[in-house]
Scaffold this active site. Sequence first.
Site, mmCIF file in Angstrom:
data_model
loop_
_atom_site.group_PDB
_atom_site.id
_atom_site.type_symbol
_atom_site.label_atom_id
_atom_site.label_comp_id
_atom_site.label_asym_id
_atom_site.label_seq_id
_atom_site.Cartn_x
_atom_site.Cartn_y
_atom_site.Cartn_z
ATOM 1 N N TYR A 155 0.857 -1.194 0.000
ATOM 2 C CA TYR A 155 0.000 0.000 0.000
ATOM 3 C C TYR A 155 0.883 1.231 0.000
ATOM 4 O O TYR A 155 1.857 1.311 0.766
ATOM 5 C CB TYR A 155 -0.889 -0.006 1.244
ATOM 6 C CG TYR A 155 -1.781 1.224 1.378
ATOM 7 C CD1 TYR A 155 -2.816 1.450 0.467
ATOM 8 C CD2 TYR A 155 -1.588 2.144 2.407
ATOM 9 C CE1 TYR A 155 -3.637 2.572 0.593
ATOM 10 C CE2 TYR A 155 -2.416 3.259 2.539
ATOM 11 C CZ TYR A 155 -3.435 3.466 1.629
ATOM 12 O OH TYR A 155 -4.247 4.567 1.752
ATOM 13 N N ASP A 250 9.285 2.949 -0.178
ATOM 14 C CA ASP A 250 8.218 3.605 0.574
ATOM 15 C C ASP A 250 8.411 3.229 2.044
ATOM 16 O O ASP A 250 8.016 2.155 2.483
ATOM 17 C CB ASP A 250 6.851 3.160 0.055
ATOM 18 C CG ASP A 250 5.712 3.817 0.837
ATOM 19 O OD1 ASP A 250 5.997 4.544 1.809
ATOM 20 O OD2 ASP A 250 4.546 3.593 0.467
ATOM 21 N N LYS A 278 3.928 9.177 8.724
ATOM 22 C CA LYS A 278 3.703 8.616 10.061
ATOM 23 C C LYS A 278 4.695 9.151 11.111
ATOM 24 O O LYS A 278 4.499 10.254 11.605
ATOM 25 C CB LYS A 278 3.671 7.086 9.975
ATOM 26 C CG LYS A 278 2.507 6.657 9.047
ATOM 27 C CD LYS A 278 2.137 5.217 9.027
ATOM 28 C CE LYS A 278 0.835 5.056 8.236
ATOM 29 N NZ LYS A 278 0.906 4.203 7.074
HETATM 30 C C1 LIG Z 1 0.211 4.680 5.680
HETATM 31 C C2 LIG Z 1 0.992 4.444 4.442
HETATM 32 C C3 LIG Z 1 0.954 5.325 3.351
HETATM 33 C C4 LIG Z 1 -0.035 6.467 3.272
HETATM 34 O O1 LIG Z 1 0.194 7.440 4.233
HETATM 35 P P1 LIG Z 1 -1.026 8.430 4.636
HETATM 36 O O2 LIG Z 1 -0.392 9.403 5.559
HETATM 37 O O3 LIG Z 1 -2.068 7.573 5.247
HETATM 38 O O4 LIG Z 1 -1.490 9.069 3.380
HETATM 39 C C5 LIG Z 1 1.829 5.117 2.308
HETATM 40 N N1 LIG Z 1 2.686 4.089 2.314
HETATM 41 C C6 LIG Z 1 2.743 3.214 3.329
HETATM 42 C C7 LIG Z 1 3.742 2.110 3.298
HETATM 43 C C8 LIG Z 1 1.880 3.347 4.423
HETATM 44 O O5 LIG Z 1 1.900 2.439 5.397
#
Ligand SMILES: *Cc1c(COP(=O)(O)O)cnc(C)c1O
Length: 440
Positions: A155, A250, A278
């Site tokens: 994701y 990511d 985060k």
């Molecule tokens: C949470 C998450 C996102 C998206 O971040 P948001 O602040 O919710 O938009 C993107 N990549 C990874 C791996 C994530 O866990």
Amino acid sequence: MDQITDLNTNPDKRKNSVSLFAKAQGLIPGGVNSPVRAFGSVAATPVFYDRAEGAYIFDVDGNKYIDFIGSWGPMILGHRPPAVMQAVEQQLAKGTSYGAPCEAELVLAELITNLVPNIDMVRMVSSGTEATMSALRLARGFTKREKIIKFEGNYHGHSDALLVSAGSGVATLSIPGTPGVTEGAAKDTLVARYNDLDSVEQLLAHNKDQVAAIIVEPIAGNMGLVPPAKGFHEGLRALCDEFGALLIFDEVISGFRAALGGAQELLNIKADLVTYGKIIGGGFPVGCFAGREEIMKCLAPAGSVYQAGTLSGNPIAMTAGIATLTELAKDGGAVYGRLNAKGALLEQGLKDAVAAAGIEACVQRMGSLATVFFTQGPVTDWQSASRSDTDQFSRYFKLMLEAGFIIAPSQYECLFVSDAHTEADITAFTDAVKAALSEL
Ligand SMILES: *Cc1c(COP(=O)(O)O)cnc(C)c1O
């Protein structure tokens, strides 16, 4: 009201949550502002929270829980860490948003470039979604290529191009892809299998000179915790070099969690672009993407790839990020040793619980992230993750909620351990898991 009568959790104990959720459903689609917060897949009513402190979170009915979500990762120091609270209070007295440069942006950017190997420049945004979306645009602008490769079950936020085979939220709701994403937006996204280099090589070979970037969760956390196989990232790095594509890590979850320098440091891999979110906002909305100067300088206004944000580099959020990273960097990152030790204690307790219950389940962990999969395992990719018995997960989830533990209401998420959890918190949790699994 159907959902409420379906509850085998105790609605009397959560009367205020139940009535707030009933009201929320008329005001906010599905009653929540982000789908995984709804307890739909576990057939329960979401808990509305009132406050949080350290490892604990309190709902609007006054119930206390030990929190193993930690806002899905940001609260790595626990809730309301004093150093972060003090810094934010000081900044509050100086204004909340300028829409103009402030020194805190530089302090956070410098902290990040110093702590993380292999990056020169940073662009701040307000969410992880924005970070990955912008990193892709930059990769496309830099390479002058259009296609990207992502992995099934990874994701990267909810931007159109990345919402293909996107793991937890989408998978939990059983939405195949999603309406609203056009064929045009999805057609340049090629999907490979996690931990399977052959699947990547085939895509690269069939799309020669067209793939701008491979984007990957270096430690997958959105199909439950799935560690990278030995050699997987070395292989991705080599394939990117061979085919002229950028490697995008990511690290929105793994950044400042897997290690101070994130997965790049832990796995000793150099990505071309890295995205964060985060943890770097310390509980405020922040994301960023970062990389070598040569690539980053293509961004406007230095270069021609456009990207912008009214609240980007927001002083309150920057301040919280600075305080959080400073705490994490203390004593050479001693916190990571503590997190790992607690992770190991958690893993052992969970494995003992699974063995005692004699059920088909497997426990996977890396550092302070772990998942109990209700399948034999090992889980190495989306295919093996999706064999999990989600009905069993949902019964387990409700038993844990009743026992006073908050875990993600989805099989395809992680347990997040924070520095605020004590060994006693972890043991209380694994004891409760043992009791819950034996009741399934
Ligand atoms: C949470 C998450 C996102 C998206 O971040 P948001 O602040 O919710 O938009 C993107 N990549 C990874 C791996 C994530 O866990």
